[in-house]
Structures are given as C-alpha cells and as structure tokens.
Design a protein around this motif. Structure first.
Motif, PDB file in Angstrom:
ATOM      1  N   VAL A 251       0.878  -1.175   0.000  1.00  0.00           N
ATOM      2  CA  VAL A 251       0.000   0.000   0.000  1.00  0.00           C
ATOM      3  C   VAL A 251       0.915   1.224   0.000  1.00  0.00           C
ATOM      4  N   ASN A 252       1.114   1.781  -1.206  1.00  0.00           N
ATOM      5  CA  ASN A 252       2.061   2.880  -1.357  1.00  0.00           C
ATOM      6  C   ASN A 252       1.379   4.241  -1.499  1.00  0.00           C
ATOM      7  N   MET A 253       0.089   4.294  -1.236  1.00  0.00           N
ATOM      8  CA  MET A 253      -0.636   5.561  -1.225  1.00  0.00           C
ATOM      9  C   MET A 253      -0.922   5.938   0.224  1.00  0.00           C
ATOM     10  N   THR A 254      -0.859   7.226   0.523  1.00  0.00           N
ATOM     11  CA  THR A 254      -1.202   7.684   1.870  1.00  0.00           C
ATOM     12  C   THR A 254      -2.724   7.675   2.007  1.00  0.00           C
ATOM     13  N   ALA A 255      -3.188   7.775   3.232  1.00  0.00           N
ATOM     14  CA  ALA A 255      -4.632   7.834   3.469  1.00  0.00           C
ATOM     15  C   ALA A 255      -5.228   9.030   2.729  1.00  0.00           C
ATOM     16  N   SER A 256      -4.534  10.149   2.735  1.00  0.00           N
ATOM     17  CA  SER A 256      -5.008  11.357   2.057  1.00  0.00           C
ATOM     18  C   SER A 256      -5.075  11.159   0.541  1.00  0.00           C
ATOM     19  N   GLN A 257      -4.029  10.566  -0.034  1.00  0.00           N
ATOM     20  CA  GLN A 257      -4.022  10.294  -1.479  1.00  0.00           C
ATOM     21  C   GLN A 257      -5.144   9.336  -1.855  1.00  0.00           C
ATOM     22  N   LEU A 258      -5.340   8.307  -1.051  1.00  0.00           N
ATOM     23  CA  LEU A 258      -6.372   7.324  -1.337  1.00  0.00           C
ATOM     24  C   LEU A 258      -7.758   7.956  -1.200  1.00  0.00           C
ATOM     25  N   HIS A 259      -7.955   8.767  -0.191  1.00  0.00           N
ATOM     26  CA  HIS A 259      -9.240   9.450  -0.006  1.00  0.00           C
ATOM     27  C   HIS A 259      -9.555  10.332  -1.222  1.00  0.00           C
TER      28      HIS A 259
END
Length: 113
Positions: free
Chosen positions: A21-29
């Motif tokens: 999982v190479n996306m941050t929570a913010s990027q994924l949101h």
C-alpha cells in the motif's frame, strides 16, 4: 494455532501491507472521490465496487496505530495483500490510464509510484 504464530503472521501481514500500500490515506481518499475510481471494479449489488469499499477500509487501517488494529483489520490486510500481488502479475502494456491501474489504486497501490 498458538498465539505466538498469530503474532508472527500478523507481523508479516502488516509488513507486506505497508510495502504494497504505497498511497497515503489522504491520497487514497482523494482518489476514491474521482469518477475513475468509481468506474472500475466488481459491483456485487450494482452499487459500490468491492475495491472502492476496500479503499475506505484501507483508509481506516492507515489511520490507526498498529496496537489498535483488530482481527478484522488484519483479515482485510491479508485480502489487500493477495489482491495487489495477483493484480500486479497481470500488468498490461498501457498502464497510466488503464482500468488495471485504477483498480489497484482503489486497493491503495499506485503502480506508477
């Protein structure tokens, strides 16, 4: 199964999840709010896709401290790890604007990162 084995399995699951999982929570949101995100994936009931729902759970996991993760979180991390590994093996020639990439991004992995 002994508790020690569970702890070792959880530690391996967590490490693999953090690697894949190479996306941050913010990027994924931000990604989950896009039309591209909503257009891909298997929709069992015609509504939200399995991957989109998974992305929301991943955001929840990323927002927790490791000590606060429960059995359902570890079960979901194992599901994410398996999905991302299987999907990466199916890499198409054109990646950037592919449904393949968009689907992986719903699961927290951007193959272009």
């Amino acid at each position: 199964m002994t508790a020690h084995h569970d702890e070792a399995e959880d530690a391996e699951t967590y490490a693999t999840f953090k690697e894949l999982v190479n996306m941050t929570a913010s990027q994924l949101h931000t990604w989950l709010d896009t039309d591209e995100s909503r257009e891909v994936g298997q929709k069992n009931d015609g509504g939200e896709s399995v991957g989109h729902r998974s992305g929301r759970h991943i955001i929840d996991i990323l927002g927790k401290k490791k000590a606060d993760l429960g059995a359902d979180d570890y079960a979901h991390m194992r599901k994410v790890n398996g999905y991302v590994k299987r999907h990466l093996a199916q890499r198409p020639h054109e990646v950037e604007h592919s449904h393949w990439r968009y689907s992986l991004m719903n699961w927290g992995h951007d193959p272009l990162k």
